[in-house]
Design a protein around this motif. Structure first.
Motif, PDB file in Angstrom:
ATOM      1  N   PHE A 181      -4.958   7.590  -5.563  1.00 34.59           N
ATOM      2  CA  PHE A 181      -4.805   7.708  -4.102  1.00 34.59           C
ATOM      3  C   PHE A 181      -6.134   7.393  -3.413  1.00 34.59           C
ATOM      4  O   PHE A 181      -6.184   6.671  -2.413  1.00 34.59           O
ATOM      5  N   LYS A 182      -7.216   7.931  -3.974  1.00 33.51           N
ATOM      6  CA  LYS A 182      -8.548   7.724  -3.374  1.00 33.51           C
ATOM      7  C   LYS A 182      -8.935   6.239  -3.394  1.00 33.51           C
ATOM      8  O   LYS A 182      -9.604   5.758  -2.489  1.00 33.51           O
ATOM      9  N   HIS A 183      -8.504   5.560  -4.473  1.00 33.43           N
ATOM     10  CA  HIS A 183      -8.986   4.199  -4.666  1.00 33.43           C
ATOM     11  C   HIS A 183      -7.987   3.110  -4.283  1.00 33.43           C
ATOM     12  O   HIS A 183      -8.248   1.932  -4.506  1.00 33.43           O
ATOM     13  N   THR A 184      -6.871   3.478  -3.706  1.00 31.18           N
ATOM     14  CA  THR A 184      -5.897   2.452  -3.288  1.00 31.18           C
ATOM     15  C   THR A 184      -5.785   2.500  -1.768  1.00 31.18           C
ATOM     16  O   THR A 184      -5.298   3.483  -1.206  1.00 31.18           O
ATOM     17  N   ARG A 185      -6.235   1.478  -1.112  1.00 27.85           N
ATOM     18  CA  ARG A 185      -6.271   1.484   0.362  1.00 27.85           C
ATOM     19  C   ARG A 185      -4.879   1.655   0.984  1.00 27.85           C
ATOM     20  O   ARG A 185      -4.716   2.366   1.962  1.00 27.85           O
TER      21      ARG A 185
ATOM     22  N   ASP B  35       5.630  -2.147  11.735  1.00 35.16           N
ATOM     23  CA  ASP B  35       6.035  -1.938  10.343  1.00 35.16           C
ATOM     24  C   ASP B  35       4.805  -1.886   9.445  1.00 35.16           C
ATOM     25  O   ASP B  35       3.955  -2.774   9.487  1.00 35.16           O
ATOM     26  N   TRP B  36       4.750  -0.830   8.659  1.00 31.01           N
ATOM     27  CA  TRP B  36       3.605  -0.587   7.776  1.00 31.01           C
ATOM     28  C   TRP B  36       4.117  -0.511   6.341  1.00 31.01           C
ATOM     29  O   TRP B  36       5.191   0.051   6.101  1.00 31.01           O
ATOM     30  N   SER B  37       3.332  -1.049   5.398  1.00 31.85           N
ATOM     31  CA  SER B  37       3.747  -0.988   3.991  1.00 31.85           C
ATOM     32  C   SER B  37       2.772  -0.134   3.199  1.00 31.85           C
ATOM     33  O   SER B  37       1.554  -0.193   3.416  1.00 31.85           O
ATOM     34  N   PHE B  38       3.310   0.646   2.301  1.00 30.07           N
ATOM     35  CA  PHE B  38       2.482   1.527   1.468  1.00 30.07           C
ATOM     36  C   PHE B  38       2.913   1.410   0.007  1.00 30.07           C
ATOM     37  O   PHE B  38       4.095   1.180  -0.289  1.00 30.07           O
TER      38      PHE B  38
END
Lengths: 228, 382
Positions: free
Chosen positions: B127-131, B168-171
């Motif tokens: 989580f910390k390292h994935t923008r 629209d946002w992608s995660f």
């Protein structure tokens, strides 16, 4: 024979508005075990009042009422209910069956007050229906029965707990002649073959002929008259 | 038990009437279950508030943003252990009815301040390292069938992207958290604040609110006052309060739920009391000759009273149980609005208790009348 019903100096008074009306006047009566007594008389003569006192539905204003050797005029409400459950079987003019219950369930009602198991209650009810010749109608509701059949179910209900006394208030008053004769024949059979003591109120002289004794009532007093 | 067939038969003597009475009780208890469940969920939210946390919002309104720079300033105050920040993303997944409680956060700070949220260490690292990384609650993941490695689009009703003006946002899902102490918290969606802040079209450098972990809950008031004092007379004055006060204030904005729920339920039950009470009284009145016959057969006054009362209890308890079962089945549908998972058992028990009271209230007057019935008068139709 010993008396199964004994009334001594019984009076019954009702309050109607401001007026006190005496329906029974110092009445004495002895009925022996195994007897079949017809109680006749004009309307308002006190027949049903007398029947109510013997059946433990009402209490006298004065005097003593004994049934099966037990004074019932002084019993509390709950003791009187227990007395009725154990000693009295009632048959009414209009059958008074529970319309939502089957014939068998109607007959079982008095047995709910006993400690009998469900199986035994079913068995006793079926036997009582067999005695009145209606076993094949056990599952039918009152609305599905004729007047005569409904009255037979009512008689089976009155019999099922093996009471000391059968108390019948105009049991054929709502039936045609032929059906009335069948019902009266059944009561006679219960009296003769099963030794049941029966007290029956009736207006019908032909019905009274089935009894062993006829008692005439008029204006709250009794005049005994034997039948052949 | 031996009276059950008699009770059941008496109850269904007039089928249609009993059916309508039962339906009115079922609907009343369905309403009771849902409303009391909502009330209970709100109260539970307040009860579960952490005493070690303060929430700092804008003094003007909850919807006003605060400068991101406050983080360090608050953290430098004595008694403050750690500070994290969140913002309201206001989003849905695929369809507006699929509302998602999504918040941009600092991964490390978030899971330190909210230590009851459990995330495996390797997932926290990811989580910390994935923008574009996101971690989701186990319940939310289950609902939409999401798993680690999935790319999930969310549509924000507030935030547009600087690059294309789209909402629209992608995660990328990199973790699934759990909250063993409160499963209702497992329906949130957290993603990188840094990614969000850089990509959003407006309000950069701001956050929605701060959650402040304090070292000693007894110092909560003093630390809260110190935070507010720190930013007094600035452009962005703050209002610091305990998490419990914050939750209560937030719920007050919706309205006094308890007051509304109580008033609605009183109205429903008073109407129900009159409707079912008159039906029960009428039903017993019609059966006076039958009750007299029961007494003739040797049923005592007390037994007749208990039979009539038992009939009311049977009707009310069975119907209420059906209504509450329906509420239990429907309540999880409110999950998107209330963050609740299931109807609490205490609401069901309270409902059954209410049903018993209702049965006594509507059954006692006709049962009393049945008990006092004079056989001779009743048989004579007087």
């Amino acid at each position: 024979m010993s008396s199964i019903v004994s009334l001594k100096r019984v009076a019954k008074r009702y309050q109607r508005g401001k007026q006190t009306v005496e329906v029974l006047h110092s009445l004495d009566l002895e009925i022996e075990a195994g007897d079949f007594v017809a109680l006749m008389g004009p309307s308002g003569s006190g027949k049903t009042t007398l029947l109510n006192l013997i059946g433990g539905l009402d209490r006298p204003s004065e005097g003593e009422v004994s049934v099966g050797g037990q004074r019932i005029d002084r019993l509390s409400g709950s003791a009187l209910a227990r007395f009725r459950a154990r000693h009295i079987g009632f048959v009414f003019q209009f059958y008074n069956l529970m319309p939502m219950l089957s014939a068998q369930a109607n007959v079982e009602l008095p047995l709910l007050l006993t400690s009998l198991s469900a199986g035994k209650r079913h068995q006793h009810a079926l036997t009582a229906l067999q005695i009145v010749g209606l076993a094949e109608r056990a599952k039918h509701k009152p609305a599905e029965l004729s007047g005569g059949q409904a009255q037979r179910v009512a008689i089976a209900r009155a019999l099922v707990a093996d009471p000391t006394l059968l108390v019948c208030d105009e049991p054929t008053g709502d039936l045609d002649r032929k059906t009335a004769d069948e019902i009266l024949g059944l009561l006679q059979l219960l009296n003769r073959e099963h030794g049941k003591t029966i007290i029956m109120v009736t207006h019908d002289p032909k019905a009274a002929e089935y009894a062993k004794h006829i008692l005439h009532m008029d204006k709250g007093t009794l005049a005994p008259q034997a039948v052949a | 038990m031996k009276y059950l067939p008699l009770l059941w038969a008496s109850l269904w003597r007039k089928k249609l009437r009993t059916l309508f009475t039962a339906l009115s009780i079922i609907i009343a208890f369905l309403l009771f279950g849902m409303l009391q469940g909502v009330n209970n969920a709100f109260n539970r939210t307040i009860e579960l508030s952490n005493v070690n946390r303060l929430i700092v919002i804008s003094k003007i309104a909850l919807t006003e943003s605060l400068p991101f720079s406050y983080t360090q300033q608050i953290e430098s105050l004595p008694g403050v252990a750690r500070v994290c920040y969140q913002s309201w993303f206001g989003s849905y997944y695929q369809d507006p009815k699929n509302f998602v409680f999504a918040f941009p956060v600092d991964p490390e700070r978030m899971f330190e301040v909210y230590s009851e949220f459990k995330l495996p260490p390797e997932q926290l690292e990811a989580f910390k390292h994935t923008r574009s990384g996101a971690v989701v609650g186990a319940d939310l993941a289950r609902e939409y069938g999401w798993k680690i490695g999935d790319r999930v689009p969310l549509h924000s009703t507030i935030w547009t992207r600087k690059a294309d003006g789209q909402s629209d946002w992608s995660f990328d899902i990199v973790g699934i958290y759990t909250v063993p102490s409160d499963r209702s918290q497992e329906n949130q969606f957290f993603f990188q604040h840094e990614y969000f802040d850089e990509a959003r079209a407006f309000a950069r450098g701001t956050v929605g609110w701060f959650a402040v972990l304090i070292k000693d809950p007894n110092q909560a008031a003093a630390i809260g006052a110190a935070i507010d004092k720190l930013f007094a007379n600035s452009q962005n004055e703050t209002k610091a309060q305990t998490e419990k006060e914050f939750q209560m204030g937030f719920l007050k904005q919706i309205g006094d739920i308890q007051f509304i729920v109580t008033r609605i339920l009183i109205a429903v039950f008073v109407a129900l009391l009159f409707a079912t009470g008159s039906t029960m009284t009428q039903s017993v009145r019609e059966r006076i000759p039958e009750l007299a016959v029961l007494k003739t057969l040797g049923f005592s006054d007390t037994r007749v009273l208990l039979l009539v009362l038992a009939e009311a209890v049977l009707l009310c308890l069975l119907s209420a149980a059906a209504g509450l079962a329906l509420a239990t089945a429907l309540f999880p549908k409110l999950k998107n609005m209330l963050q609740v998972v299931e109807l609490p058992a205490e609401v069901v028990f309270a409902g059954l208790g209410m049903a018993l009271l209702l049965a006594l209230a509507i059954g006692l007057p006709p049962a009393w009348r049945a008990m006092r019935l004079n056989i001779v008068d009743a048989l004579a139709g007087r």
